[in-house]
Design an enzyme around this catalytic site. Structure first.
Site, PDB file in Angstrom:
ATOM      1  N   LEU A  70      -6.582  -5.257   7.672  1.00  0.00           N
ATOM      2  CA  LEU A  70      -6.059  -6.310   6.796  1.00  0.00           C
ATOM      3  C   LEU A  70      -6.692  -6.316   5.586  1.00  0.00           C
ATOM      4  O   LEU A  70      -6.138  -7.050   4.657  1.00  0.00           O
ATOM      5  CB  LEU A  70      -6.771  -7.473   7.387  1.00  0.00           C
ATOM      6  CG  LEU A  70      -5.969  -7.836   9.088  1.00  0.00           C
ATOM      7  CD1 LEU A  70      -6.618  -9.045   9.921  1.00  0.00           C
ATOM      8  CD2 LEU A  70      -4.544  -8.003   8.930  1.00  0.00           C
ATOM      9  N   SER A  71      -7.736  -5.744   5.388  1.00  0.00           N
ATOM     10  CA  SER A  71      -8.253  -5.367   3.876  1.00  0.00           C
ATOM     11  C   SER A  71      -8.601  -6.722   3.000  1.00  0.00           C
ATOM     12  O   SER A  71      -7.947  -6.969   2.010  1.00  0.00           O
ATOM     13  CB  SER A  71      -7.576  -4.581   3.075  1.00  0.00           C
ATOM     14  OG  SER A  71      -7.427  -3.133   3.710  1.00  0.00           O
ATOM     15  N   GLU A 107       1.932 -13.068  12.776  1.00  0.00           N
ATOM     16  CA  GLU A 107       2.220 -12.008  13.537  1.00  0.00           C
ATOM     17  C   GLU A 107       2.255 -10.746  12.362  1.00  0.00           C
ATOM     18  O   GLU A 107       2.564 -10.828  11.346  1.00  0.00           O
ATOM     19  CB  GLU A 107       3.910 -11.848  13.581  1.00  0.00           C
ATOM     20  CG  GLU A 107       4.125 -12.996  14.841  1.00  0.00           C
ATOM     21  CD  GLU A 107       3.452 -12.823  16.261  1.00  0.00           C
ATOM     22  OE1 GLU A 107       3.374 -11.663  16.515  1.00  0.00           O
ATOM     23  OE2 GLU A 107       3.009 -13.674  16.850  1.00  0.00           O
ATOM     24  N   ARG A 163       0.107   7.814  -2.826  1.00  0.00           N
ATOM     25  CA  ARG A 163       0.647   8.789  -1.820  1.00  0.00           C
ATOM     26  C   ARG A 163       2.031   8.744  -2.130  1.00  0.00           C
ATOM     27  O   ARG A 163       2.729  10.135  -1.936  1.00  0.00           O
ATOM     28  CB  ARG A 163       0.317   8.307  -0.387  1.00  0.00           C
ATOM     29  CG  ARG A 163      -1.064   8.654   0.042  1.00  0.00           C
ATOM     30  CD  ARG A 163      -1.268   7.888   1.206  1.00  0.00           C
ATOM     31  NE  ARG A 163      -1.476   6.563   1.236  1.00  0.00           N
ATOM     32  CZ  ARG A 163      -1.371   5.584   2.188  1.00  0.00           C
ATOM     33  NH1 ARG A 163      -1.277   6.160   3.322  1.00  0.00           N
ATOM     34  NH2 ARG A 163      -1.573   4.132   1.933  1.00  0.00           N
ATOM     35  N   ARG A 214     -11.593   1.279  -8.530  1.00  0.00           N
ATOM     36  CA  ARG A 214     -11.169   2.287  -9.044  1.00  0.00           C
ATOM     37  C   ARG A 214     -11.388   2.895 -10.311  1.00  0.00           C
ATOM     38  O   ARG A 214     -11.839   1.931 -11.168  1.00  0.00           O
ATOM     39  CB  ARG A 214      -9.510   2.062  -8.694  1.00  0.00           C
ATOM     40  CG  ARG A 214      -9.197   1.674  -7.180  1.00  0.00           C
ATOM     41  CD  ARG A 214      -7.807   1.514  -7.066  1.00  0.00           C
ATOM     42  NE  ARG A 214      -7.388   1.334  -5.696  1.00  0.00           N
ATOM     43  CZ  ARG A 214      -6.204   1.728  -5.165  1.00  0.00           C
ATOM     44  NH1 ARG A 214      -5.226   2.132  -6.106  1.00  0.00           N
ATOM     45  NH2 ARG A 214      -5.916   1.295  -3.913  1.00  0.00           N
ATOM     46  N   ASN A 266     -10.493  -3.585  -5.507  1.00  0.00           N
ATOM     47  CA  ASN A 266      -9.671  -2.399  -6.294  1.00  0.00           C
ATOM     48  C   ASN A 266     -10.344  -2.322  -7.641  1.00  0.00           C
ATOM     49  O   ASN A 266     -10.042  -1.314  -8.426  1.00  0.00           O
ATOM     50  CB  ASN A 266      -8.326  -2.880  -6.536  1.00  0.00           C
ATOM     51  CG  ASN A 266      -7.396  -2.661  -5.191  1.00  0.00           C
ATOM     52  OD1 ASN A 266      -6.537  -3.744  -4.887  1.00  0.00           O
ATOM     53  ND2 ASN A 266      -7.668  -1.761  -4.398  1.00  0.00           N
ATOM     54  N   ASP A 277       0.797  -1.300   0.136  1.00  0.00           N
ATOM     55  CA  ASP A 277      -0.191   0.089   0.243  1.00  0.00           C
ATOM     56  C   ASP A 277       0.875   1.208  -0.039  1.00  0.00           C
ATOM     57  O   ASP A 277       2.046   1.179   0.713  1.00  0.00           O
ATOM     58  CB  ASP A 277      -0.889   0.074   1.181  1.00  0.00           C
ATOM     59  CG  ASP A 277      -2.181   0.845   1.036  1.00  0.00           C
ATOM     60  OD1 ASP A 277      -2.452   1.321  -0.119  1.00  0.00           O
ATOM     61  OD2 ASP A 277      -2.988   1.087   2.015  1.00  0.00           O
ATOM     62  N   GLY A 278       0.498   2.205  -0.650  1.00  0.00           N
ATOM     63  CA  GLY A 278       1.036   3.546  -0.762  1.00  0.00           C
ATOM     64  C   GLY A 278       1.750   4.007  -1.881  1.00  0.00           C
ATOM     65  O   GLY A 278       2.220   5.028  -2.042  1.00  0.00           O
ATOM     66  N   SER A 290      -6.825  -6.098  -4.985  1.00  0.00           N
ATOM     67  CA  SER A 290      -7.726  -7.087  -4.423  1.00  0.00           C
ATOM     68  C   SER A 290      -9.171  -6.967  -5.187  1.00  0.00           C
ATOM     69  O   SER A 290      -9.307  -6.192  -6.223  1.00  0.00           O
ATOM     70  CB  SER A 290      -8.212  -6.476  -2.833  1.00  0.00           C
ATOM     71  OG  SER A 290      -9.112  -5.125  -3.127  1.00  0.00           O
TER      72      SER A 290
HETATM   73  C1  IPE Z   1      -1.279  -0.023  -3.622  1.00  0.00           C
HETATM   74  O1  IPE Z   1      -1.083   1.352  -3.517  1.00  0.00           O
HETATM   75  C2  IPE Z   1      -1.723  -0.451  -5.031  1.00  0.00           C
HETATM   76  C3  IPE Z   1      -2.799  -1.181  -4.902  1.00  0.00           C
HETATM   77  C4  IPE Z   1      -3.543  -1.391  -4.100  1.00  0.00           C
HETATM   78  C5  IPE Z   1      -3.033  -2.039  -6.171  1.00  0.00           C
HETATM   79  P1  IPE Z   1      -2.294   2.640  -3.516  1.00  0.00           P
HETATM   80  O2  IPE Z   1      -2.694   2.762  -4.870  1.00  0.00           O
HETATM   81  O3  IPE Z   1      -3.479   2.029  -2.594  1.00  0.00           O
HETATM   82  O4  IPE Z   1      -1.781   3.839  -2.786  1.00  0.00           O
HETATM   83  P2  IPE Z   1      -2.480   5.010  -1.856  1.00  0.00           P
HETATM   84  O5  IPE Z   1      -3.206   3.984  -0.818  1.00  0.00           O
HETATM   85  O6  IPE Z   1      -3.503   5.580  -2.822  1.00  0.00           O
HETATM   86  O7  IPE Z   1      -1.260   5.674  -1.646  1.00  0.00           O
HETATM   87 MG    MG Z   2      -3.935   2.459  -0.433  1.00  0.00          MG
END
Ligand code: IPE
Ligand code: MG
Length: 243
Positions: A179-180, A191, A6, A53, A50, A2-3, A47
């Site tokens: 946990l998504s 863990e 951002r 989006r 997703n 994730d991330g 996922s």
């Molecule tokens: C992970 O990064 C990529 C996928 C979920 C496929 P994100 O796209 O969720 O990035 P953020 O959360 O917007 O930063």
């Molecule tokens: Mg994300």
């Protein structure tokens, strides 16, 4: 993982750039995991949720996966990495399905590490699929043991004939603490390490640090610490609760 979005926004880049950069982190992480002697590495790439989006972003992500699978196949085979794509396939493009099949075929003999890439994956749906297939088999309910169910889940998610081991360590990047829908059955005793590191920045040092944290934890699986066993009074069976 994730991330990506951002990471890109912080640099004035498009989300697509973040996803492409994320693919480089995948390469680094696979190398680092191999180096660390990890037996099974599952990357939760996309996922079932997703799909909600924007279509252009979904298109980029799926293209990034297809390119990765196509480009990595010979290198994975050379390094004895067996690659499986887990999740549902029918909604994926023909190109991505073909790339998944190709890498699975060419790496099938790999014994050094099992790399599982989850695309259009949902932990809840994986459990439902396994339950449905058991119900349809007509087998008596007493045959549905934990082991049998693990096998069904592994079979449905990624065509495995033997159960894939439970997750020991789950790392979530990007600072979210949830946990998504990730491997819900398999993480019963995992863990969990949450890190604020954005996925495109993740590297060998981050993996090492998560592993260090993992090794510092005591996994008791509901038992008490070993030193306490010796000191504890014996509990009479009458006072034990049964589950
Ligand atoms: C992970 O990064 C990529 C996928 C979920 C496929 P994100 O796209 O969720 O990035 P953020 O959360 O917007 O930063
Ligand atoms: Mg994300």
């Amino acid at each position: 993982m994730d991330g990506n979005g951002r990471w890109a926004a912080a640099r004035g880049l498009t989300r697509d750039c973040g996803h492409r950069e994320g693919a480089k982190a995948v390469e680094r992480t696979v190398d680092a995991a191999l180096e660390q002697g990890i037996g099974t590495l599952t990357l939760f790439a996309f996922s079932g949720d997703n799909w909600q989006r924007p279509a252009t972003e979904v298109g980029t992500l799926l293209q990034v996966f297809e390119n990765y699978l196509l480009n990595a196949r010979h290198e994975c085979a050379r390094r004895a990495i067996r690659v499986s794509v887990i999740g549902r396939r029918h909604r994926l493009s023909l190109g991505l399905r073909a790339a998944a099949q190709a890498i699975e075929l060419v790496t099938a003999q790999g014994t050094r590490m099992h790399l599982r890439i989850a695309i259009d994956y949902s932990g809840r749906d994986a459990i439902l699929e396994a339950a449905r297939s058991f119900a349809q088999s007509g087998a008596p309910a007493r045959e549905l043991t934990r082991r049998a169910f693990s096998r069904l889940i592994s079979e449905h998610a990624g065509n495995e004939s033997a159960p894939v081991p439970d997750v020991d360590l789950l790392i979530r990047t990007g600072g979210e603490q949830r946990l998504s829908d990730c491997l819900l059955w398999e993480i019963a005793y995992a863990e969990i390490v949450f890190t604020g590191c954005m996925w495109p920045d993740f590297d060998a040092a981050d993996l090492e640090s998560a592993l260090r944290e993992y090794h510092g934890r005591e996994r008791r699986y509901g038992r008490i610490v070993s030193a306490a066993v010796a000191n504890s009074e014996m509990v009479s069976p009458d006072h034990c609760e049964t589950r």
